[in-house]
Design a protein around this motif. Structure first.
Motif, PDB file in Angstrom:
ATOM      1  N   ILE A  44       0.823  -1.227   0.000  1.00 36.22           N
ATOM      2  CA  ILE A  44       0.000   0.000   0.000  1.00 36.22           C
ATOM      3  C   ILE A  44       0.849   1.265   0.000  1.00 36.22           C
ATOM      4  CG2 ILE A  44      -1.962  -1.041   1.210  1.00 36.22           C
ATOM      5  CD1 ILE A  44      -0.894   0.711   3.686  1.00 36.22           C
ATOM      6  N   LEU A  45       2.146   1.138   0.329  1.00 33.51           N
ATOM      7  CA  LEU A  45       2.973   2.337   0.442  1.00 33.51           C
ATOM      8  C   LEU A  45       3.497   2.821  -0.904  1.00 33.51           C
ATOM      9  CD1 LEU A  45       5.093   1.485   3.623  1.00 33.51           C
ATOM     10  CD2 LEU A  45       3.063   2.914   3.490  1.00 33.51           C
ATOM     11  N   TYR A  46       3.563   1.929  -1.885  1.00 30.88           N
ATOM     12  CA  TYR A  46       4.230   2.342  -3.115  1.00 30.88           C
ATOM     13  C   TYR A  46       3.516   1.942  -4.405  1.00 30.88           C
ATOM     14  CZ  TYR A  46       5.871  -2.484  -3.212  1.00 30.88           C
ATOM     15  OH  TYR A  46       5.921  -3.850  -3.228  1.00 30.88           O
ATOM     16  N   ARG A  47       2.455   1.109  -4.317  1.00 34.87           N
ATOM     17  CA  ARG A  47       1.786   0.696  -5.558  1.00 34.87           C
ATOM     18  C   ARG A  47       0.845   1.791  -6.034  1.00 34.87           C
ATOM     19  NH1 ARG A  47       1.055  -4.905  -3.586  1.00 34.87           N
ATOM     20  NH2 ARG A  47       3.050  -5.870  -4.077  1.00 34.87           N
ATOM     21  N   ALA A  48       1.451   2.827  -6.630  1.00 34.05           N
ATOM     22  CA  ALA A  48       0.710   4.028  -6.996  1.00 34.05           C
ATOM     23  C   ALA A  48      -0.441   3.739  -7.950  1.00 34.05           C
ATOM     24  CB  ALA A  48       1.666   5.044  -7.613  1.00 34.05           C
ATOM     25  N   GLY A  49      -0.327   2.659  -8.724  1.00 37.20           N
ATOM     26  CA  GLY A  49      -1.353   2.369  -9.723  1.00 37.20           C
ATOM     27  C   GLY A  49      -2.486   1.506  -9.211  1.00 37.20           C
ATOM     28  N   ASP A  50      -2.435   1.091  -7.936  1.00 36.40           N
ATOM     29  CA  ASP A  50      -3.514   0.285  -7.360  1.00 36.40           C
ATOM     30  C   ASP A  50      -4.105   1.060  -6.183  1.00 36.40           C
ATOM     31  OD1 ASP A  50      -5.251  -1.640  -6.505  1.00 36.40           O
ATOM     32  OD2 ASP A  50      -3.724  -3.053  -5.808  1.00 36.40           O
ATOM     33  N   LEU A  51      -5.261   1.687  -6.411  1.00 30.95           N
ATOM     34  CA  LEU A  51      -5.887   2.475  -5.340  1.00 30.95           C
ATOM     35  C   LEU A  51      -6.506   1.522  -4.328  1.00 30.95           C
ATOM     36  CD1 LEU A  51      -7.505   5.323  -7.448  1.00 30.95           C
ATOM     37  CD2 LEU A  51      -5.208   5.178  -6.473  1.00 30.95           C
ATOM     38  N   TYR A  52      -5.717   1.064  -3.384  1.00 31.60           N
ATOM     39  CA  TYR A  52      -6.189   0.065  -2.435  1.00 31.60           C
ATOM     40  C   TYR A  52      -6.484   0.751  -1.093  1.00 31.60           C
ATOM     41  CZ  TYR A  52      -6.530  -4.608  -0.357  1.00 31.60           C
ATOM     42  OH  TYR A  52      -6.975  -5.743   0.277  1.00 31.60           O
ATOM     43  N   ALA A  53      -5.418   1.163  -0.393  1.00 34.08           N
ATOM     44  CA  ALA A  53      -5.650   1.845   0.882  1.00 34.08           C
ATOM     45  C   ALA A  53      -6.391   3.155   0.670  1.00 34.08           C
ATOM     46  CB  ALA A  53      -4.321   2.091   1.597  1.00 34.08           C
ATOM     47  N   SER A  54      -6.109   3.843  -0.423  1.00 35.29           N
ATOM     48  CA  SER A  54      -6.801   5.120  -0.649  1.00 35.29           C
ATOM     49  C   SER A  54      -8.279   4.893  -0.939  1.00 35.29           C
ATOM     50  CB  SER A  54      -6.131   5.927  -1.753  1.00 35.29           C
ATOM     51  OG  SER A  54      -5.546   5.084  -2.707  1.00 35.29           O
ATOM     52  N   ALA A  55      -8.606   3.767  -1.594  1.00 36.55           N
ATOM     53  CA  ALA A  55     -10.021   3.461  -1.815  1.00 36.55           C
ATOM     54  C   ALA A  55     -10.708   3.161  -0.483  1.00 36.55           C
ATOM     55  CB  ALA A  55     -10.165   2.271  -2.763  1.00 36.55           C
ATOM     56  N   ALA A  56      -9.996   2.447   0.410  1.00 32.75           N
ATOM     57  CA  ALA A  56     -10.561   2.164   1.731  1.00 32.75           C
ATOM     58  C   ALA A  56     -10.776   3.462   2.513  1.00 32.75           C
ATOM     59  CB  ALA A  56      -9.625   1.236   2.517  1.00 32.75           C
ATOM     60  N   LEU A  57      -9.819   4.372   2.381  1.00 39.45           N
ATOM     61  CA  LEU A  57      -9.895   5.665   3.071  1.00 39.45           C
ATOM     62  C   LEU A  57     -11.112   6.448   2.609  1.00 39.45           C
ATOM     63  CD1 LEU A  57      -8.137   7.625   4.873  1.00 39.45           C
ATOM     64  CD2 LEU A  57      -7.118   8.414   2.757  1.00 39.45           C
ATOM     65  N   VAL A  58     -11.324   6.486   1.305  1.00 36.88           N
ATOM     66  CA  VAL A  58     -12.478   7.213   0.777  1.00 36.88           C
ATOM     67  C   VAL A  58     -13.773   6.557   1.262  1.00 36.88           C
ATOM     68  CG1 VAL A  58     -13.737   7.757  -1.359  1.00 36.88           C
ATOM     69  CG2 VAL A  58     -11.255   8.140  -1.218  1.00 36.88           C
ATOM     70  N   GLY A  59     -13.825   5.233   1.237  1.00 33.47           N
ATOM     71  CA  GLY A  59     -15.014   4.539   1.720  1.00 33.47           C
ATOM     72  C   GLY A  59     -15.303   4.861   3.181  1.00 33.47           C
ATOM     73  N   ALA A  60     -14.238   4.891   4.000  1.00 38.13           N
ATOM     74  CA  ALA A  60     -14.432   5.199   5.419  1.00 38.13           C
ATOM     75  C   ALA A  60     -14.953   6.618   5.594  1.00 38.13           C
ATOM     76  CB  ALA A  60     -13.116   5.010   6.173  1.00 38.13           C
ATOM     77  N   LEU A  61     -14.458   7.548   4.786  1.00 39.16           N
ATOM     78  CA  LEU A  61     -14.930   8.929   4.886  1.00 39.16           C
ATOM     79  C   LEU A  61     -16.379   9.061   4.431  1.00 39.16           C
ATOM     80  CD1 LEU A  61     -11.749  10.910   3.791  1.00 39.16           C
ATOM     81  CD2 LEU A  61     -12.820  10.874   6.054  1.00 39.16           C
ATOM     82  N   VAL A  62     -16.771   8.261   3.426  1.00 41.19           N
ATOM     83  CA  VAL A  62     -18.175   8.259   3.007  1.00 41.19           C
ATOM     84  C   VAL A  62     -19.060   7.806   4.171  1.00 41.19           C
ATOM     85  CG1 VAL A  62     -19.840   7.065   1.514  1.00 41.19           C
ATOM     86  CG2 VAL A  62     -17.714   8.005   0.542  1.00 41.19           C
ATOM     87  N   VAL A  63     -18.629   6.752   4.870  1.00 42.53           N
ATOM     88  CA  VAL A  63     -19.397   6.300   6.033  1.00 42.53           C
ATOM     89  C   VAL A  63     -19.477   7.413   7.071  1.00 42.53           C
ATOM     90  CG1 VAL A  63     -19.437   4.682   7.973  1.00 42.53           C
ATOM     91  CG2 VAL A  63     -18.836   3.867   5.677  1.00 42.53           C
ATOM     92  N   TYR A  64     -18.351   8.072   7.315  1.00 41.69           N
ATOM     93  CA  TYR A  64     -18.354   9.167   8.298  1.00 41.69           C
ATOM     94  C   TYR A  64     -19.376  10.234   7.914  1.00 41.69           C
ATOM     95  CZ  TYR A  64     -16.966  13.003  11.242  1.00 41.69           C
ATOM     96  OH  TYR A  64     -16.996  14.019  12.148  1.00 41.69           O
ATOM     97  N   ALA A  65     -19.397  10.577   6.627  1.00 41.89           N
ATOM     98  CA  ALA A  65     -20.246  11.687   6.184  1.00 41.89           C
ATOM     99  C   ALA A  65     -21.731  11.346   6.254  1.00 41.89           C
ATOM    100  CB  ALA A  65     -19.863  12.090   4.760  1.00 41.89           C
ATOM    101  N   LEU A  66     -22.082  10.090   5.976  1.00 41.11           N
ATOM    102  CA  LEU A  66     -23.498   9.746   5.829  1.00 41.11           C
ATOM    103  C   LEU A  66     -24.093   9.021   7.026  1.00 41.11           C
ATOM    104  CD1 LEU A  66     -23.451   8.426   2.122  1.00 41.11           C
ATOM    105  CD2 LEU A  66     -23.823  10.772   2.946  1.00 41.11           C
ATOM    106  N   TYR A  67     -23.276   8.577   7.974  1.00 43.30           N
ATOM    107  CA  TYR A  67     -23.771   7.687   9.028  1.00 43.30           C
ATOM    108  C   TYR A  67     -24.875   8.333   9.867  1.00 43.30           C
ATOM    109  CZ  TYR A  67     -23.469   3.682  12.184  1.00 43.30           C
ATOM    110  OH  TYR A  67     -23.732   2.546  12.895  1.00 43.30           O
ATOM    111  N   GLY A  68     -24.747   9.633  10.117  1.00 41.04           N
ATOM    112  CA  GLY A  68     -25.765  10.322  10.927  1.00 41.04           C
ATOM    113  C   GLY A  68     -27.131  10.303  10.264  1.00 41.04           C
TER     114      GLY A  68
END
Lengths: 198, 198, 198
Positions: free
Chosen positions: C142-166
């Motif tokens: 996850i630290l260097y595979r710039a072409g595979d949005l793996y951890a960053s995709a998880a990060l965005v998903g977590a932020l979506v949950v944060y934004a909509l959970y309420g």
């Protein structure tokens, strides 16, 4: 005052983590991960060990965002940041001293003895850097850089806090930080080295 | 009696950690860090997982200082310590068995099921060595040394404790320790090997 | 329904861990250790950080045994499993999205802010894989595979949950999972890459 210094120390740790990520050629996410881990990893390990969960840093949103901002700035302007090598060295040493002293205080408050306090302080100071090195695929520098009194300076600072805290808490934190800073800086100037096996 | 054996096991683990540091050419601090991590790392990981915070080892000052003293002795006299290879092998195996059995007991007390107990026991026995290997920049030996039944012996010992503890707690700890020790020693003599992928 | 998906995700993570062990030529125990660590490591790190001890996975015996069974099957039939590369890619992405969303929920329940929630979610999704890589002696992908949005995709998903959970908890979990899955899959198809340092 202490809080300002802790911010300063945290952001310097973030910068050294981000610089390592840049050196390794990691991508943006990798650089930000190393910035975050280096900045808040040591304190978080200590918080896990003394049972303060979630670790305090996880609740400190302004600090966490500032860590990421620092990582972004280093990512973008790393040649200029690398050119400030001397300044980073001194600020990093200040951060080390502060974190070791404040970590030792947390160990004391948790009822640990001298060894436990030394461990809590040293881990607070160097734990983030150890995680940074391991994640970067490197052997942690604190284990073999005999000529850089880094973890050992933190250890001495934590023990100073342990020895003086009962008499004068604030003075102990100040003296512990100072001990770490002086030992690292003058240790290098005087050419002090840890022994290595024969 | 059990306490004496735990001390013995801990100090042997400390010695193997310090030896690894010497082999790697780490400095004095690195050697002492590896001694400490190897000695108390496995139990501390288990304590974190079952929620015993701070980990009990962090409160045990006499033990921690003895670990450091062991590290210092190994640092100074490492050729003589390395010459005791056979003795270290047997004592290390005893330590492994004890830690696995006592770690399994902690898992049972925390209400874990058979897998959780096996994990708690095995981690107690091998967790310190895994940390030692990772910090030394090596792949943990337990993952690939098919001819040395080390973690698998600890696992079997922990399961023996799980199976017998309800009937006779002390007997279970004894039987579990014995199972680990016998499996490791006779496994090697009999040439038992874990399968590897084809 | 969610529980079925969590099982599916956990077992896929177990399979990817076991495959890594097979690739590395580890022995049977090493393969099962990597399967277990990859499957339950991320959630366990998150549980430690939010103070849920012992981690919930340690109590889930049926899941743990299924993880080991998955590891055994991969160990035995790894060429056939490796041939299902595409299927594993999609299921692994689904597991990532689910774990990130459910981890974010745990962060929210623990009272963390947006950064803390993002961290809890991302760690739940990628922490097991990071442990797997470190134990295998590799720099975490996850630290260097710039072409595979793996951890960053998880990060965005977590932020979506944060934004909509309420507004709508279940909808938030669904949207967060979907965001991670779509970002990873279409990110690759569209050739999205994280920037790397110049």
């Amino acid at each position: 005052m202490v809080e300002v210094l802790v911010w300063l120390g945290t952001l310097i740790f973030a910068a050294t983590g981000a610089l390592k990520g840049v050196e390794k050629g990691f991508d943006l996410l990798g650089v930000l991960v190393l910035a975050t881990v280096t900045a808040v990893g040591g304190g978080s390990i200590r918080d896990v060990l003394v049972g303060t969960l979630p670790p305090t840093a996880l609740h400190n949103e302004p600090l966490l965002w500032s860590v990421v901002l620092t990582g972004l700035l280093v990512f973008r302007f790393h040649p200029r940041v690398q050119a400030m090598e001397r300044l980073i060295y001194y600020l990093d040493t200040l951060g080390l001293g502060l974190f070791a002293a404040l970590g030792a205080e947390r160990g004391l408050v948790s009822g640990l003895g001298p060894f436990g306090v030394a461990l809590a302080g040293t881990l607070s100071g160097v734990g983030g850097g150890v995680l940074r090195d391991v994640l970067s695929g490197e052997v942690p520098g604190i284990l073999y850089r005999a000529g850089d009194l880094y973890a050992s300076a933190a250890l001495v600072g934590a023990l100073v806090v342990y020895a003086l805290y009962g008499t004068h808490p604030e003075g102990a934190l100040f003296a512990g930080t100072l001990a770490t800073v002086l030992l690292r800086i003058f240790g290098r100037r005087l050419g002090l080295r840890l022994p290595t096996p024969r």
